[in-house]
Scaffold this active site. Structure first.
Site, PDB file in Angstrom:
ATOM      1  N   VAL A   8       1.100  -1.179  -0.105  1.00  0.00           N
ATOM      2  CA  VAL A   8       0.032  -0.078   0.088  1.00  0.00           C
ATOM      3  C   VAL A   8       0.977   1.192   0.342  1.00  0.00           C
ATOM      4  O   VAL A   8       1.998   0.880   0.641  1.00  0.00           O
ATOM      5  CB  VAL A   8      -0.967  -0.058   1.334  1.00  0.00           C
ATOM      6  CG1 VAL A   8      -2.233  -1.074   0.894  1.00  0.00           C
ATOM      7  CG2 VAL A   8      -0.293   0.037   2.454  1.00  0.00           C
ATOM      8  N   SER A   9       0.348   2.392  -0.660  1.00  0.00           N
ATOM      9  CA  SER A   9       0.984   3.729  -0.940  1.00  0.00           C
ATOM     10  C   SER A   9       0.877   4.483   0.506  1.00  0.00           C
ATOM     11  O   SER A   9       2.340   5.069   0.682  1.00  0.00           O
ATOM     12  CB  SER A   9       0.687   4.212  -1.909  1.00  0.00           C
ATOM     13  OG  SER A   9       0.885   2.961  -3.182  1.00  0.00           O
ATOM     14  N   THR A  10       0.462   4.432   1.182  1.00  0.00           N
ATOM     15  CA  THR A  10       0.683   5.096   2.832  1.00  0.00           C
ATOM     16  C   THR A  10      -0.275   4.666   3.776  1.00  0.00           C
ATOM     17  O   THR A  10      -0.501   3.171   4.090  1.00  0.00           O
ATOM     18  CB  THR A  10      -0.887   6.276   2.110  1.00  0.00           C
ATOM     19  OG1 THR A  10      -2.025   6.109   2.151  1.00  0.00           O
ATOM     20  CG2 THR A  10      -0.638   7.351   0.600  1.00  0.00           C
TER      21      THR A  10
END
Length: 198
Positions: A8-10
């Site tokens: 996941v990016s964040t």
């Protein structure tokens, strides 16, 4: 061995959705996941700088990597192609849940990998082209682009303060002291001093 990779990016995104999707997919395929690797990191980072790097190095011939979607591997064509090539060279399979890709060391997989990688790159190029065309249209309509003179980071911000600057320099005040007094960055002051010489 069968590995599952989640990215996941964040921090605001959750790995649980991807875990749920991958678990359902594995059950459907009759696969047992031996190891999970999950991380919160941007896809623009190189694989070697992510947990994905060591995972790819560890994988051996006949191993399988399951991901929720191909974009979990990277954010650009070259990065995705490089990772897929690494997997194909080692004769490991890559399975994606959403797109239902089954990529291995065969010509069909290589063609497919090239096709979706190319389409992703074309989409990014089109977005870039639309942005450039929009800017060109605004210029043609007479709209000035960029920062206006006197903006926060412009040396024009110091216009009208030449006497203060000259006085402080005559008093042998440091440039840092002048910047503190005028509430500006050193680069702004240096640019303005250059303009004062002209």
């Amino acid at each position: 061995m069968t590995y599952a990779y989640i990215r996941v990016s964040t921090d605001k995104q959750t790995v649980e959705n991807q875990r749920f999707e991958i678990n359902n997919f594995a059950r459907e395929k009759g696969l047992v996941i031996d190891k999970w690797v999950a991380e919160t990191v941007s896809g623009t980072k190189a694989a070697k700088d992510r947990k994905l790097g060591p995972l790819l190095r560890k994988m051996k011939k006949g191993d399988t990597l399951i991901i929720s979607e191909i974009s979990r591997l990277g954010r650009n064509l070259m990065q995705i192609m490089s990772i897929l090539n690494q997997c194909m060279t080692k004769d490991t399979a890559v399975l994606t849940v959403k797109e239902r890709y089954e990529l291995g060391n065969n010509i069909n997989s290589q063609i497919l990998a090239f096709a979706f990688g190319l389409s992703a790159q074309i989409e990014r190029d089109l977005i870039s082209q639309r942005t450039k065309e929009g800017l060109a249209r605004r210029v043609a309509e007479g709209v000035k682009l960029g920062r206006k003179g006197g903006g926060k980071n412009s040396s024009y911000r110091l216009s009208g303060k030449e006497n203060i600057i000259k006085q402080m320099l005559a008093e042998r005040k440091s440039k840092a002291a002048i910047c503190r007094r005028l509430k500006c960055h050193l680069a702004t002051l240096n640019n303005h001093l250059e303009r004062m010489k002209e």
